[in-house]
Design an enzyme around this catalytic site. Sequence first.
Site, PDB file in Angstrom:
ATOM      1  N   SER A 167      15.063 -11.682  -1.697  1.00 46.16           N
ATOM      2  CA  SER A 167      14.544 -12.243  -2.941  1.00 46.16           C
ATOM      3  C   SER A 167      14.215 -13.707  -2.708  1.00 46.16           C
ATOM      4  O   SER A 167      13.757 -14.097  -1.623  1.00 46.16           O
ATOM      5  CB  SER A 167      15.579 -12.062  -4.052  1.00 46.16           C
ATOM      6  OG  SER A 167      15.146 -12.685  -5.256  1.00 46.16           O
ATOM      7  N   SER A 168      14.481 -14.540  -3.697  1.00 46.72           N
ATOM      8  CA  SER A 168      14.203 -15.974  -3.586  1.00 46.72           C
ATOM      9  C   SER A 168      15.089 -16.731  -4.559  1.00 46.72           C
ATOM     10  O   SER A 168      15.406 -16.216  -5.642  1.00 46.72           O
ATOM     11  CB  SER A 168      12.732 -16.228  -3.926  1.00 46.72           C
ATOM     12  OG  SER A 168      12.524 -17.625  -4.111  1.00 46.72           O
TER      13      SER A 168
ATOM     14  N   ASN B  26      11.779  -7.490   3.844  1.00 46.68           N
ATOM     15  CA  ASN B  26      11.553  -8.934   3.949  1.00 46.68           C
ATOM     16  C   ASN B  26      10.087  -9.334   3.777  1.00 46.68           C
ATOM     17  O   ASN B  26       9.812 -10.446   3.340  1.00 46.68           O
ATOM     18  CB  ASN B  26      12.073  -9.402   5.323  1.00 46.68           C
ATOM     19  CG  ASN B  26      11.503 -10.729   5.735  1.00 46.68           C
ATOM     20  OD1 ASN B  26      11.974 -11.775   5.296  1.00 46.68           O
ATOM     21  ND2 ASN B  26      10.457 -10.713   6.562  1.00 46.68           N
TER      22      ASN B  26
ATOM     23  N   ASP C  23       0.846  -1.207   0.000  1.00 47.53           N
ATOM     24  CA  ASP C  23       0.000   0.000   0.000  1.00 47.53           C
ATOM     25  C   ASP C  23       0.876   1.249   0.000  1.00 47.53           C
ATOM     26  O   ASP C  23       1.145   1.849   1.038  1.00 47.53           O
ATOM     27  CB  ASP C  23      -0.923  -0.041   1.233  1.00 47.53           C
ATOM     28  CG  ASP C  23      -1.866   1.148   1.295  1.00 47.53           C
ATOM     29  OD1 ASP C  23      -1.933   1.926   0.310  1.00 47.53           O
ATOM     30  OD2 ASP C  23      -2.520   1.318   2.343  1.00 47.53           O
TER      31      ASP C  23
ATOM     32  N   TYR D   9       5.411 -14.370  -8.957  1.00 45.80           N
ATOM     33  CA  TYR D   9       6.178 -14.163  -7.715  1.00 45.80           C
ATOM     34  C   TYR D   9       7.675 -14.027  -8.008  1.00 45.80           C
ATOM     35  O   TYR D   9       8.334 -13.076  -7.564  1.00 45.80           O
ATOM     36  CB  TYR D   9       5.916 -15.352  -6.784  1.00 45.80           C
ATOM     37  CG  TYR D   9       6.818 -15.441  -5.579  1.00 45.80           C
ATOM     38  CD1 TYR D   9       6.608 -14.639  -4.461  1.00 45.80           C
ATOM     39  CD2 TYR D   9       7.886 -16.345  -5.554  1.00 45.80           C
ATOM     40  CE1 TYR D   9       7.441 -14.732  -3.352  1.00 45.80           C
ATOM     41  CE2 TYR D   9       8.717 -16.447  -4.450  1.00 45.80           C
ATOM     42  CZ  TYR D   9       8.490 -15.632  -3.355  1.00 45.80           C
ATOM     43  OH  TYR D   9       9.316 -15.723  -2.269  1.00 45.80           O
TER      44      TYR D   9
ATOM     45  N   THR E 140       8.787 -22.193   6.919  1.00 45.82           N
ATOM     46  CA  THR E 140       8.072 -21.134   7.648  1.00 45.82           C
ATOM     47  C   THR E 140       6.581 -21.266   7.319  1.00 45.82           C
ATOM     48  O   THR E 140       6.166 -22.209   6.645  1.00 45.82           O
ATOM     49  CB  THR E 140       8.542 -19.723   7.211  1.00 45.82           C
ATOM     50  OG1 THR E 140       8.109 -19.508   5.860  1.00 45.82           O
ATOM     51  CG2 THR E 140      10.048 -19.564   7.293  1.00 45.82           C
TER      52      THR E 140
ATOM     53  N   LYS F 278      10.590 -10.927  -7.699  1.00 39.06           N
ATOM     54  CA  LYS F 278      11.862 -11.067  -6.974  1.00 39.06           C
ATOM     55  C   LYS F 278      13.029 -10.754  -7.915  1.00 39.06           C
ATOM     56  O   LYS F 278      14.019 -10.134  -7.503  1.00 39.06           O
ATOM     57  CB  LYS F 278      11.990 -12.480  -6.409  1.00 39.06           C
ATOM     58  CG  LYS F 278      10.996 -12.812  -5.290  1.00 39.06           C
ATOM     59  CD  LYS F 278      11.129 -11.897  -4.095  1.00 39.06           C
ATOM     60  CE  LYS F 278      10.546 -12.498  -2.826  1.00 39.06           C
ATOM     61  NZ  LYS F 278      10.600 -11.571  -1.678  1.00 39.06           N
TER      62      LYS F 278
ATOM     63  N   ILE G  30      12.398 -22.538   2.657  1.00 39.29           N
ATOM     64  CA  ILE G  30      12.625 -22.554   4.106  1.00 39.29           C
ATOM     65  C   ILE G  30      11.319 -22.915   4.817  1.00 39.29           C
ATOM     66  O   ILE G  30      10.238 -22.485   4.400  1.00 39.29           O
ATOM     67  CB  ILE G  30      13.094 -21.163   4.608  1.00 39.29           C
ATOM     68  CG1 ILE G  30      14.200 -20.572   3.723  1.00 39.29           C
ATOM     69  CG2 ILE G  30      13.530 -21.248   6.075  1.00 39.29           C
ATOM     70  CD1 ILE G  30      15.531 -21.256   3.783  1.00 39.29           C
TER      71      ILE G  30
HETATM   72  P1  NDP Z   1       6.052 -15.796   6.602  1.00 37.03           P
HETATM   73  O1  NDP Z   1       4.749 -16.093   5.951  1.00 37.03           O
HETATM   74  O2  NDP Z   1       6.560 -16.711   7.668  1.00 37.03           O
HETATM   75  O3  NDP Z   1       6.049 -14.307   7.218  1.00 37.03           O
HETATM   76  C1  NDP Z   1       5.625 -13.252   6.409  1.00 37.03           C
HETATM   77  C2  NDP Z   1       5.810 -11.940   7.117  1.00 37.03           C
HETATM   78  O4  NDP Z   1       5.456 -10.886   6.206  1.00 37.03           O
HETATM   79  C3  NDP Z   1       4.908 -11.777   8.327  1.00 37.03           C
HETATM   80  O5  NDP Z   1       5.564 -10.961   9.275  1.00 37.03           O
HETATM   81  C4  NDP Z   1       3.696 -11.053   7.741  1.00 37.03           C
HETATM   82  O6  NDP Z   1       2.982 -10.266   8.690  1.00 37.03           O
HETATM   83  C5  NDP Z   1       4.363 -10.147   6.731  1.00 37.03           C
HETATM   84  N1  NDP Z   1       3.483  -9.774   5.616  1.00 37.03           N
HETATM   85  C6  NDP Z   1       2.719 -10.594   4.858  1.00 37.03           C
HETATM   86  N2  NDP Z   1       2.039  -9.868   3.941  1.00 37.03           N
HETATM   87  C7  NDP Z   1       2.369  -8.578   4.134  1.00 37.03           C
HETATM   88  C8  NDP Z   1       1.985  -7.349   3.544  1.00 37.03           C
HETATM   89  N3  NDP Z   1       1.095  -7.290   2.546  1.00 37.03           N
HETATM   90  N4  NDP Z   1       2.539  -6.205   4.010  1.00 37.03           N
HETATM   91  C9  NDP Z   1       3.424  -6.243   5.017  1.00 37.03           C
HETATM   92  N5  NDP Z   1       3.809  -7.363   5.644  1.00 37.03           N
HETATM   93  C10 NDP Z   1       3.287  -8.511   5.208  1.00 37.03           C
HETATM   94  O7  NDP Z   1       7.085 -15.715   5.368  1.00 37.03           O
HETATM   95  P2  NDP Z   1       8.681 -15.926   5.324  1.00 37.03           P
HETATM   96  O8  NDP Z   1       9.288 -15.448   6.570  1.00 37.03           O
HETATM   97  O9  NDP Z   1       8.943 -17.312   4.885  1.00 37.03           O
HETATM   98  O10 NDP Z   1       9.065 -14.974   4.098  1.00 37.03           O
HETATM   99  C11 NDP Z   1       9.783 -13.780   4.277  1.00 37.03           C
HETATM  100  C12 NDP Z   1      10.368 -13.343   2.947  1.00 37.03           C
HETATM  101  O11 NDP Z   1      11.205 -14.367   2.447  1.00 37.03           O
HETATM  102  C13 NDP Z   1       9.333 -13.068   1.852  1.00 37.03           C
HETATM  103  O12 NDP Z   1       9.724 -11.941   1.096  1.00 37.03           O
HETATM  104  C14 NDP Z   1       9.405 -14.317   0.985  1.00 37.03           C
HETATM  105  O13 NDP Z   1       9.020 -14.038  -0.338  1.00 37.03           O
HETATM  106  C15 NDP Z   1      10.872 -14.660   1.107  1.00 37.03           C
HETATM  107  N6  NDP Z   1      11.223 -16.050   0.838  1.00 37.03           N
HETATM  108  C16 NDP Z   1      10.702 -17.077   1.591  1.00 37.03           C
HETATM  109  C17 NDP Z   1      11.068 -18.379   1.310  1.00 37.03           C
HETATM  110  C18 NDP Z   1      10.516 -19.542   2.068  1.00 37.03           C
HETATM  111  O14 NDP Z   1      10.606 -20.674   1.570  1.00 37.03           O
HETATM  112  N7  NDP Z   1       9.968 -19.354   3.261  1.00 37.03           N
HETATM  113  C19 NDP Z   1      12.005 -18.698   0.230  1.00 37.03           C
HETATM  114  C20 NDP Z   1      12.530 -17.550  -0.463  1.00 37.03           C
HETATM  115  C21 NDP Z   1      12.127 -16.283  -0.162  1.00 37.03           C
HETATM  116  P3  NDP Z   1       1.749 -10.905   9.565  1.00 37.03           P
HETATM  117  O15 NDP Z   1       2.376 -11.832  10.572  1.00 37.03           O
HETATM  118  O16 NDP Z   1       1.087  -9.739  10.197  1.00 37.03           O
HETATM  119  O17 NDP Z   1       0.874 -11.644   8.593  1.00 37.03           O
END
Ligand code: NDP
Length: 253
Positions: free
Chosen positions: A144-145, A95, A66, A158, A193, A162, A191
């Site tokens: 990124s990813s 992130n 936003d 997606y 998560t 990235k 990862i």
């Molecule tokens: P999680 O789903 O565990 O956590 C996501 C986090 O982002 C939460 O804190 C969430 O907040 C917040 N979030 C989600 N949507 C929004 C939004 N629209 N605006 C602001 N904050 C938002 O994801 P990960 O920790 O696994 O991912 C973190 C990053 O790593 C991402 O950019 C993802 O693309 C990248 N990534 C992840 C991989 C994986 O396999 N896990 C691999 C490669 C990259 P809330 O708790 O309030 O929902």
Amino acid sequence: MSHTANIALITGASRGLGRNTAMHLAKKGVDIILTYHANRGEADAAAAEISALGRRAAVLQLDSGDVASFARFAAETRAVLAGWGCDRFDYLVNNAGTGVWAPFAETSEADFDHLMNIHFKGVYFLTQKLLPLISDGGRIVNVSSGLARFTLPGFSAYAAMKGAVEVLTRYQAKELGARGIRVNTVAPGAIETDFAGGSVRDNPEVNRHTASQTALGRAGLPDDIGPMIASLLSDDNRWINGQRIEVSGGAYL
Ligand code: NDP
């Protein structure tokens, strides 16, 4: 006001990789401004953990898709810093994010826009808005990813966002170098998560497949990423700039 402490702003640090990064930075003596999107309870729990480590923590709400809200968010960040007797922070970790799985042929414009806003446009303009609040000599990590290098069906939109962030990283490094600000991309492999419905962690087939395509023979854990980002932000790595570093245990080599 002067700069008195190391402070990081981490988007999406209520859960997953952002939260893990926050804890490892806090252990290195860094105070944390963490954002959440909807999950206030988890964000408060993360802040309590940071406080227990003896560091300051502040929680701000952010929808990183936003752009219109970023002026308000920057004002709130400035207010947190003022409360801490500072006017700048040192480390920005872009992130926050969610995943949408859809084959290329079926990806809707709404899904595309959603991913673009959160993963690319939001990162672009949030960083632009926060620039005056980042210390000269500060550091930015854009998450990124691995999917921006290797291809798995269903991630075209997606991964393309990235990929855009990886190009942006190089331009930011080039232009912000004049202020001593380093900018790098960290590209995690899969990862365990909550991401993408928690599939890497909770779906045995996805977990096994990930392990089978990873040189080190398992899926990644948050603890494989947070310490790496904390280390990249530290002075030991001060000469790394404009780089993409994949942190995947050797996925799809
Ligand atoms: P999680 O789903 O565990 O956590 C996501 C986090 O982002 C939460 O804190 C969430 O907040 C917040 N979030 C989600 N949507 C929004 C939004 N629209 N605006 C602001 N904050 C938002 O994801 P990960 O920790 O696994 O991912 C973190 C990053 O790593 C991402 O950019 C993802 O693309 C990248 N990534 C992840 C991989 C994986 O396999 N896990 C691999 C490669 C990259 P809330 O708790 O309030 O929902």
